[in-house]
Scaffold this active site. Structure first.
Site, PDB file in Angstrom:
ATOM      1  N   SER A   1       0.855  -1.184   0.000  1.00  0.00           N
ATOM      2  CA  SER A   1       0.000   0.000   0.000  1.00  0.00           C
ATOM      3  C   SER A   1       0.890   1.232   0.000  1.00  0.00           C
ATOM      4  O   SER A   1       1.730   1.395   0.885  1.00  0.00           O
ATOM      5  CB  SER A   1      -0.871  -0.053   1.264  1.00  0.00           C
ATOM      6  OG  SER A   1      -1.632   1.122   1.398  1.00  0.00           O
TER       7      SER A   1
ATOM      8  N   LYS B   1      -1.346  -0.960  -4.208  1.00  0.00           N
ATOM      9  CA  LYS B   1      -2.480  -0.125  -3.783  1.00  0.00           C
ATOM     10  C   LYS B   1      -2.021   1.307  -3.673  1.00  0.00           C
ATOM     11  O   LYS B   1      -1.025   1.607  -3.011  1.00  0.00           O
ATOM     12  CB  LYS B   1      -3.005  -0.659  -2.457  1.00  0.00           C
ATOM     13  CG  LYS B   1      -4.029   0.211  -1.769  1.00  0.00           C
ATOM     14  CD  LYS B   1      -4.786  -0.607  -0.746  1.00  0.00           C
ATOM     15  CE  LYS B   1      -4.817   0.056   0.597  1.00  0.00           C
ATOM     16  NZ  LYS B   1      -5.553  -0.750   1.593  1.00  0.00           N
TER      17      LYS B   1
ATOM     18  N   LYS C   1      -2.995   5.125  -2.614  1.00  0.00           N
ATOM     19  CA  LYS C   1      -3.916   5.958  -1.852  1.00  0.00           C
ATOM     20  C   LYS C   1      -4.278   7.180  -2.686  1.00  0.00           C
ATOM     21  O   LYS C   1      -3.389   7.795  -3.313  1.00  0.00           O
ATOM     22  CB  LYS C   1      -3.266   6.395  -0.534  1.00  0.00           C
ATOM     23  CG  LYS C   1      -3.011   5.242   0.435  1.00  0.00           C
ATOM     24  CD  LYS C   1      -4.303   4.755   1.065  1.00  0.00           C
ATOM     25  CE  LYS C   1      -4.036   3.701   2.116  1.00  0.00           C
ATOM     26  NZ  LYS C   1      -5.285   3.258   2.770  1.00  0.00           N
TER      27      LYS C   1
ATOM     28  N   ASP D   1      -7.237   3.257  -3.106  1.00  0.00           N
ATOM     29  CA  ASP D   1      -7.942   3.276  -1.811  1.00  0.00           C
ATOM     30  C   ASP D   1      -8.191   4.732  -1.431  1.00  0.00           C
ATOM     31  O   ASP D   1      -7.254   5.512  -1.253  1.00  0.00           O
ATOM     32  CB  ASP D   1      -7.099   2.578  -0.730  1.00  0.00           C
ATOM     33  CG  ASP D   1      -7.833   2.459   0.605  1.00  0.00           C
ATOM     34  OD1 ASP D   1      -8.988   2.920   0.705  1.00  0.00           O
ATOM     35  OD2 ASP D   1      -7.240   1.897   1.550  1.00  0.00           O
TER      36      ASP D   1
ATOM     37  N   GLU E   1     -11.157   0.893  -3.311  1.00  0.00           N
ATOM     38  CA  GLU E   1     -11.467   0.566  -1.914  1.00  0.00           C
ATOM     39  C   GLU E   1     -12.098   1.773  -1.216  1.00  0.00           C
ATOM     40  O   GLU E   1     -11.585   2.888  -1.304  1.00  0.00           O
ATOM     41  CB  GLU E   1     -10.157   0.154  -1.230  1.00  0.00           C
ATOM     42  CG  GLU E   1     -10.284  -0.271   0.220  1.00  0.00           C
ATOM     43  CD  GLU E   1      -8.945  -0.773   0.783  1.00  0.00           C
ATOM     44  OE1 GLU E   1      -8.006  -1.068  -0.008  1.00  0.00           O
ATOM     45  OE2 GLU E   1      -8.813  -0.851   2.015  1.00  0.00           O
TER      46      GLU E   1
ATOM     47  N   ASP F   1     -13.879  -1.481   3.098  1.00  0.00           N
ATOM     48  CA  ASP F   1     -12.941  -1.568   4.228  1.00  0.00           C
ATOM     49  C   ASP F   1     -13.670  -1.012   5.458  1.00  0.00           C
ATOM     50  O   ASP F   1     -14.350  -1.769   6.182  1.00  0.00           O
ATOM     51  CB  ASP F   1     -11.654  -0.786   3.891  1.00  0.00           C
ATOM     52  CG  ASP F   1     -10.637  -0.724   5.036  1.00  0.00           C
ATOM     53  OD1 ASP F   1     -10.942  -1.185   6.147  1.00  0.00           O
ATOM     54  OD2 ASP F   1      -9.514  -0.203   4.833  1.00  0.00           O
TER      55      ASP F   1
ATOM     56  N   LYS G   1      -9.856  -6.810   8.021  1.00  0.00           N
ATOM     57  CA  LYS G   1      -8.799  -6.524   9.001  1.00  0.00           C
ATOM     58  C   LYS G   1      -9.334  -7.038  10.329  1.00  0.00           C
ATOM     59  O   LYS G   1     -10.341  -6.512  10.823  1.00  0.00           O
ATOM     60  CB  LYS G   1      -8.558  -5.013   9.119  1.00  0.00           C
ATOM     61  CG  LYS G   1      -8.045  -4.361   7.843  1.00  0.00           C
ATOM     62  CD  LYS G   1      -7.936  -2.853   8.011  1.00  0.00           C
ATOM     63  CE  LYS G   1      -7.417  -2.215   6.721  1.00  0.00           C
ATOM     64  NZ  LYS G   1      -7.486  -0.737   6.776  1.00  0.00           N
TER      65      LYS G   1
ATOM     66  N   GLY H   1      -4.190  -4.239   6.212  1.00  0.00           N
ATOM     67  CA  GLY H   1      -3.179  -3.981   7.235  1.00  0.00           C
ATOM     68  C   GLY H   1      -3.410  -2.624   7.863  1.00  0.00           C
ATOM     69  O   GLY H   1      -4.156  -1.797   7.327  1.00  0.00           O
TER      70      GLY H   1
END
Ligand code: OSB
Ligand code: MG
Length: 368
Positions: A134, A160, A162, A187, A213, A238, A262, A290
């Protein structure tokens, strides 16, 4: 079986790099570790609450309060044959990250009492799990491209990225043009809303993302369903999935097509298994997320990801991607995008006690 002693510790650990998501950034992690002792065994866990209430209302300090004031004193009053049946303060609402801290240490403890790996106790089936990385929001497209290239070269199977308003469509277009075939996803950590951001989110359909996400509000399922019905990119939930009840609603509404599990967010491993089972039955793939954990939390995540519904690479990266030095041995290190699953009893990694004790800034001990 009775817990003889519980030790809660906090220790600061500096991330190698500042990690920015749409709600804010982190570099100085405050790691909270729990150790439970019974029958000559030690169960370990890590609380995933963050320093600020930007991902969830829980923080390091709210979790510390709930654990020390309510959960740990109640835990020491309980008795049972299987550590996993001990549920302190079942009347306590919410605070799932705090509750998961106790629950996950009990799973590790029970696995160690039986001398089996945590993966085996959970019903896991594989000796290694596919992993991704990520990447926090980067200042420039150049900086992002450099990181994506580096992580692809290391073998990560999911990259991933952000995003936040203003660092989204153009940035993703630029990264996709440089890496036409890379397994990329985005995400948003709840940074968008409907209907105002619909066009911006729909524009991301052009980039062949594995998924997007949590684009919408942290507690929303209804608008996510509307969005998923109108875009091609799979929506992954998420923040919105905190329980089995949430996932049942998401499956019913069609709020996405994928779930990031998670264990800390959903109250522990038992709840993670229930969410996994519900998704598997509905044909939704899941993967393990995570929370910038140390090797203690990561070990739990790796064990969970060995379940058969975890068909997509997890946010489970090398220890060295986060820390100059992890607090467990051996450190986590993947090869070819596969993270080996420790096969020793419980979480299968050894906490570095000398280092943990030296770094500890606060500690509370509970004894039966
Ligand atoms: O949304 O998945 C998230 C880190 C902190 C808070 C929220 C998230 C993340 C990550 C990091 O994406 C994943 C990791 O631990 O590598
Ligand atoms: Mg996320």
């Amino acid at each position: 079986m009775k817990i003889r002693r519980a030790v809660l510790r906090e220790l600061p650990l500096q991330l190698k790099e500042f990690f920015e998501i749409s709600s804010g950034g982190t570099q100085a992690r405050r790691i909270v570790l729990l150790t439970l002792e019974a029958d000559g065994c030690e169960g370990w866990s890590e609380c995933v609450a963050a320093e600020t209430p930007g991902y969830s209302y829980e923080t390091t300090d709210t979790a510390w309060h709930i654990l020390t004031r309510w959960l740990l004193p109640a835990l020491l009053e309980l008795e049972g044959d299987d550590a996993r049946t001990l549920v302190p303060a079942p009347w306590l609402r919410g605070h799932r990250m705090a509750r998961a801290t106790v629950e996950m240490a009990l799973w590790d403890l029970e696995a160690k009492r039986r001398t089996v790996s945590l993966s085996e106790l959970l019903g896991g089936e594989v000796a290694s799990v596919p992993v991704g990385v990520s990447i926090g929001i980067q200042k420039t497209d150049e900086a992002l491209a450099q990181k994506v290239g580096q992580y692809l070269a290391e073998g990560y199977r999911k990259i991933k990225i952000k995003i936040k308003p203003g660092r989204d469509v153009d940035m993703l277009r630029s990264v996709r043009s440089r890496f036409p075939d890379a397994p990329i996803m985005a995400d948003a950590n709840s940074a968008y809303a409907l209907p105002s951001d619909f066009d911006r989110l729909a524009a991301m359909d052009d980039f062949g993302l594995m998924m997007i996400e949590q684009p919408l509000a942290h507690d929303d399922l209804l608008d996510h369903a509307t969005l998923q019905s109108r875009i091609d990119t799979p929506v992954c939930l998420d923040e919105s999935i905190r329980s089995q009840g949430d996932v049942r609603l998401a499956l019913h509404l069609g709020s996405g097509r994928i779930v990031n599990i998670k264990p800390g967010r959903v109250g522990g491993l038992r709840s993670s298994l229930a969410i996994h089972d519900a998704c598997r039955e509905a044909g939704w793939p899941v993967w393990c997320g995570g929370m910038l954990e140390s090797g203690i939390g990561r070990a739990h995540n790796v064990a969970l990801a060995t379940l058969p519904g975890f068909t997509l690479p997890g946010d489970i990266s090398n220890s060295s991607r986060y820390w100059a030095e992890d607090i467990v041995l051996p450190e986590f290190e993947m090869a070819g995008g596969l993270m080996p699953v420790p096969d020793g009893p419980g979480i299968g990694v050894t906490p570095c006690m000398e280092r943990i004790e030296r770094l500890t800034t606060r500690m509370e001990v509970f004894e039966a």
